[in-house]
Design a protein around this motif. Structure first.
Motif, mmCIF file in Angstrom:
data_model
loop_
_atom_site.group_PDB
_atom_site.id
_atom_site.type_symbol
_atom_site.label_atom_id
_atom_site.label_comp_id
_atom_site.label_asym_id
_atom_site.label_seq_id
_atom_site.Cartn_x
_atom_site.Cartn_y
_atom_site.Cartn_z
ATOM 1 N N GLN A 11 28.555 37.389 36.993
ATOM 2 C CA GLN A 11 29.099 37.887 36.680
ATOM 3 C C GLN A 11 28.375 38.909 35.698
ATOM 4 O OE1 GLN A 11 31.677 35.571 33.746
ATOM 5 N NE2 GLN A 11 32.782 35.037 35.571
ATOM 6 N N GLU A 12 27.317 38.636 34.628
ATOM 7 C CA GLU A 12 26.681 39.676 34.228
ATOM 8 C C GLU A 12 25.952 41.051 35.329
ATOM 9 O OE1 GLU A 12 23.427 37.609 31.855
ATOM 10 O OE2 GLU A 12 24.913 36.182 30.791
ATOM 11 N N GLN A 13 25.613 40.946 36.521
ATOM 12 C CA GLN A 13 25.340 41.358 37.007
ATOM 13 C C GLN A 13 26.107 43.097 37.932
ATOM 14 O OE1 GLN A 13 23.888 38.633 40.128
ATOM 15 N NE2 GLN A 13 21.600 39.241 38.928
ATOM 16 N N GLY A 15 29.435 42.709 36.517
ATOM 17 C CA GLY A 15 30.251 43.655 35.108
ATOM 18 C C GLY A 15 32.105 42.938 36.017
ATOM 19 N N ASP A 17 34.407 39.299 37.446
ATOM 20 C CA ASP A 17 34.195 38.048 37.048
ATOM 21 C C ASP A 17 35.122 37.502 38.951
ATOM 22 O OD1 ASP A 17 36.893 38.282 36.364
ATOM 23 O OD2 ASP A 17 37.065 37.509 35.206
#
Length: 77
Positions: A11-13, A15, A17
């Motif tokens: 999700q961080e990679q 941006g 979900d």
């Protein structure tokens, strides 16, 4: 159309979900390759896969309306 879910580091990679993808009738391994091509920052190594909330192998075929989840390894202590 399929829905692809991501968790934690993924999700961080991205941006995001989740993504909606037009692909169907392809193996999970092929889907992974397409995602990596489209999102080079995405890491899917050592990731567990679930299709419609059941664990799946990379050779399992993704069908229209399926929900595919890529579940990263969990670490902790």
């Amino acid at each position: 159309m399929i829905t692809v879910l991501f968790f934690a580091k993924q999700q961080e990679q991205l941006g995001l979900d989740k993504l909606e993808r037009a692909e169907s009738q392809l193996a999970v391994a092929e889907l992974k390759q397409k995602l990596i091509e489209d999102y080079p920052q995405l890491t899917l190594d050592h990731t567990m896969i679930a299709i419609n909330e059941e664990y799946a192998d990379e050779d399992q075929v993704v069908n229209d309306q399926d929900v595919v989840a890529f579940i990263p390894p969990v670490s902790g202590g």
